[in-house]
Design an enzyme around this catalytic site. Structure first.
Site, PDB file in Angstrom:
ATOM      1  N   ASP A  74       4.332  11.695   3.942  1.00  0.00           N
ATOM      2  CA  ASP A  74       3.411  10.591   3.980  1.00  0.00           C
ATOM      3  C   ASP A  74       2.130  11.149   4.887  1.00  0.00           C
ATOM      4  O   ASP A  74       2.500  11.495   6.090  1.00  0.00           O
ATOM      5  CB  ASP A  74       4.031   9.416   4.554  1.00  0.00           C
ATOM      6  CG  ASP A  74       4.948   8.692   3.550  1.00  0.00           C
ATOM      7  OD1 ASP A  74       4.360   8.269   2.536  1.00  0.00           O
ATOM      8  OD2 ASP A  74       6.103   8.333   3.877  1.00  0.00           O
ATOM      9  N   ARG A 149      -4.786   1.118   6.784  1.00  0.00           N
ATOM     10  CA  ARG A 149      -4.549   2.382   5.811  1.00  0.00           C
ATOM     11  C   ARG A 149      -5.484   1.931   4.350  1.00  0.00           C
ATOM     12  O   ARG A 149      -5.273   2.763   3.587  1.00  0.00           O
ATOM     13  CB  ARG A 149      -3.032   2.283   5.608  1.00  0.00           C
ATOM     14  CG  ARG A 149      -2.353   2.798   6.828  1.00  0.00           C
ATOM     15  CD  ARG A 149      -0.752   2.217   6.716  1.00  0.00           C
ATOM     16  NE  ARG A 149      -0.270   3.096   5.611  1.00  0.00           N
ATOM     17  CZ  ARG A 149       0.983   2.858   5.234  1.00  0.00           C
ATOM     18  NH1 ARG A 149       1.764   1.653   5.600  1.00  0.00           N
ATOM     19  NH2 ARG A 149       1.596   3.369   4.293  1.00  0.00           N
ATOM     20  N   LYS A 179       0.004   3.749  -4.071  1.00  0.00           N
ATOM     21  CA  LYS A 179       1.042   2.634  -3.493  1.00  0.00           C
ATOM     22  C   LYS A 179       0.454   1.584  -2.932  1.00  0.00           C
ATOM     23  O   LYS A 179      -0.683   1.800  -2.440  1.00  0.00           O
ATOM     24  CB  LYS A 179       1.819   3.599  -2.445  1.00  0.00           C
ATOM     25  CG  LYS A 179       1.570   3.991  -1.202  1.00  0.00           C
ATOM     26  CD  LYS A 179       2.033   5.014  -0.419  1.00  0.00           C
ATOM     27  CE  LYS A 179       1.396   5.584   0.760  1.00  0.00           C
ATOM     28  NZ  LYS A 179       2.356   6.357   1.832  1.00  0.00           N
ATOM     29  N   HIS A 180       1.083   0.293  -2.558  1.00  0.00           N
ATOM     30  CA  HIS A 180       2.203   0.069  -3.074  1.00  0.00           C
ATOM     31  C   HIS A 180       2.338  -1.024  -4.153  1.00  0.00           C
ATOM     32  O   HIS A 180       2.054  -2.255  -3.916  1.00  0.00           O
ATOM     33  CB  HIS A 180       3.017  -0.538  -2.049  1.00  0.00           C
ATOM     34  CG  HIS A 180       3.162   0.286  -0.763  1.00  0.00           C
ATOM     35  ND1 HIS A 180       2.026   0.348   0.171  1.00  0.00           N
ATOM     36  CD2 HIS A 180       3.893   1.300  -0.062  1.00  0.00           C
ATOM     37  CE1 HIS A 180       2.242   1.127   0.951  1.00  0.00           C
ATOM     38  NE2 HIS A 180       3.494   1.872   1.050  1.00  0.00           N
ATOM     39  N   HIS A 192       9.601  -2.382   6.208  1.00  0.00           N
ATOM     40  CA  HIS A 192      10.375  -1.588   6.971  1.00  0.00           C
ATOM     41  C   HIS A 192      11.600  -2.348   7.845  1.00  0.00           C
ATOM     42  O   HIS A 192      12.573  -1.836   8.058  1.00  0.00           O
ATOM     43  CB  HIS A 192       9.734  -0.576   7.808  1.00  0.00           C
ATOM     44  CG  HIS A 192       8.651   0.437   7.233  1.00  0.00           C
ATOM     45  ND1 HIS A 192       7.523  -0.044   6.873  1.00  0.00           N
ATOM     46  CD2 HIS A 192       8.862   1.970   7.085  1.00  0.00           C
ATOM     47  CE1 HIS A 192       6.864   1.194   6.357  1.00  0.00           C
ATOM     48  NE2 HIS A 192       7.816   2.166   6.473  1.00  0.00           N
ATOM     49  N   ASP A 263      10.088   3.377  -3.119  1.00  0.00           N
ATOM     50  CA  ASP A 263      10.200   3.517  -1.615  1.00  0.00           C
ATOM     51  C   ASP A 263      11.422   3.642  -1.166  1.00  0.00           C
ATOM     52  O   ASP A 263      12.596   3.537  -1.553  1.00  0.00           O
ATOM     53  CB  ASP A 263       9.468   2.197  -1.086  1.00  0.00           C
ATOM     54  CG  ASP A 263       8.508   2.599   0.377  1.00  0.00           C
ATOM     55  OD1 ASP A 263       8.747   3.860   0.990  1.00  0.00           O
ATOM     56  OD2 ASP A 263       7.849   1.804   0.687  1.00  0.00           O
TER      57      ASP A 263
END
Length: 352
Positions: A74, A149, A179-180, A192, A263
């Site tokens: 990543d 991001r 992504k995503h 996460h 993922d």
């Protein structure tokens, strides 16, 4: 007595991508990488001390099998950039390119291409094959885990800037992974640590968040990673475990024929699918070509228990992600005028 040297069997890439614990391969890790179910390795900041060490690690990983494993990371820019020292360029968060687009779209496109080139050229000089980038999520100002991001809130701008970035990646011989899918930007929860839920209907998601995937396709974006997000008006399972999302919508409705990575199956957002075996079976059954397992103990458990025949189509898709030409080493790259110019441009946008 024969003196012939034993040769490694030629194993096609398997459906599992694993991580490694440190800066060199242990005996257990070398054994794990020889498992036929393994198809790749993902690296993290803990796997990097300097470029020399990183190059030695990637060489060891590539040598573990006769057909080299895919090495990924990543490395997006901004706060998600695993390698930061010993010469690696500090890349801007992609939101900065979106802000520049609002003032000067052509300049933003040029800088996006140069960012992709610098990112990929530096990684490839150190033996890394793929970065899980770009982020195609829309910036709704809600998701902290996505945040800066994301390129922009407008799907058209996200599409144009991500296309420009992938052109830069391709100049250095690297594929792209969007992504995503179908979009993580609308939910505040971090997959996460939580199980995010996006309540919107399918038509709205396809019109907005999933539009870049439809517009770019697998020729521009040869890999995609679904979100560990539940969209209950479409399916009760997170997108990466959902046959409706991966096989029916992404592959059939949008006509996508690239690699689909899950993922990380050890994330909290994946826990709804069960234990590590159930998660892997659900992701592969949904249509994923490769699953990420970023905990060695769970990787070993999965490799011991998983019984699956990797489809020939998945194997071929994964092989298409491997670089098509040799990359210059680091010293050669530093003397390349194209690289020097691209790197200066990144420094300007990072410093403001």
């Amino acid at each position: 007595m024969s003196s012939k040297k034993k040769t490694k069997p030629v194993l096609p890439p398997g459906p599992v991508m694993v991580d490694v614990a440190g800066t060199t391969l242990t005996k257990d890790e070398k054994r794990r990488l020889r498992n036929p179910l393994v198809g790749g390795v993902i690296l993290f900041a803990r796997n990097f001390t300097d470029r020399r060490q990183l190059c030695a690690l990637t060489r060891a990983i590539h040598k573990a099998r006769k057909e080299p494993l895919l090495i990924a990371v990543d490395h997006e820019g901004g706060r998600v950039q695993r390698f930061r020292d010993d010469g690696f360029t500090a890349l801007p968060p992609m939101q900065e390119l979106g802000k520049l687009w609002d003032r000067d779209p052509l300049a933003a496109m040029r800088l996006a291409t140069e960012a992709g080139y610098v990112l990929a050229a530096e990684l490839r000089a150190c033996g890394v094959d793929l970065s899980f980038t770009p982020v195609l999520d829309l910036d709704y100002g809600v998701s902290k885990v996505i945040g800066n991001r994301a390129f922009h809130h407008d799907a058209r701008v996200v599409t144009m800037l991500s296309r420009a970035l992938t052109q830069g990646l391709a100049l250095a011989g690297m594929a792209a992974c969007g992504k995503h899918f179908p979009g993580h930007g609308f939910v505040g929860a971090d997959s996460h640590h939580e199980i995010p839920v996006d309540p919107r209907p399918l038509a709205r998601i396809l019109k907005d968040d999933a539009a870049p995937y439809a517009w770019l396709g697998d020729l521009v974006m040869p890999a995609v990673m679904p979100a560990h997000v539940i969209y209950p008006k479409v399916d009760a399972q997170p997108a990466g475990f959902s046959r409706r999302w991966v096989s029916e919508i992404l592959r059939e409705r949008l006509g996508y024929d690239g690699v689909v990575f899950s993922d990380d199956l050890t994330m909290e957002g994946a826990s709804v699918a069960g234990d590590i075996l159930a998660r892997a079976e659900a992701a592969l059954g949904a249509g994923c070509d490769m699953v990420l397992v970023c905990r060695p103990d769970l990787a070993d458990e999965l490799l011991d228990r998983l019984q699956v025949q990797h489809p020939a189509a998945s194997v071929e898709r994964i092989r298409r992600l491997l670089p098509r030409f040799a990359a210059p080493d680091w010293d050669t790259l530093q003397n390349d005028s194209r690289y020097q110019h691209a790197r200066r441009l990144q420094s300007q946008i990072v410093s403001g």
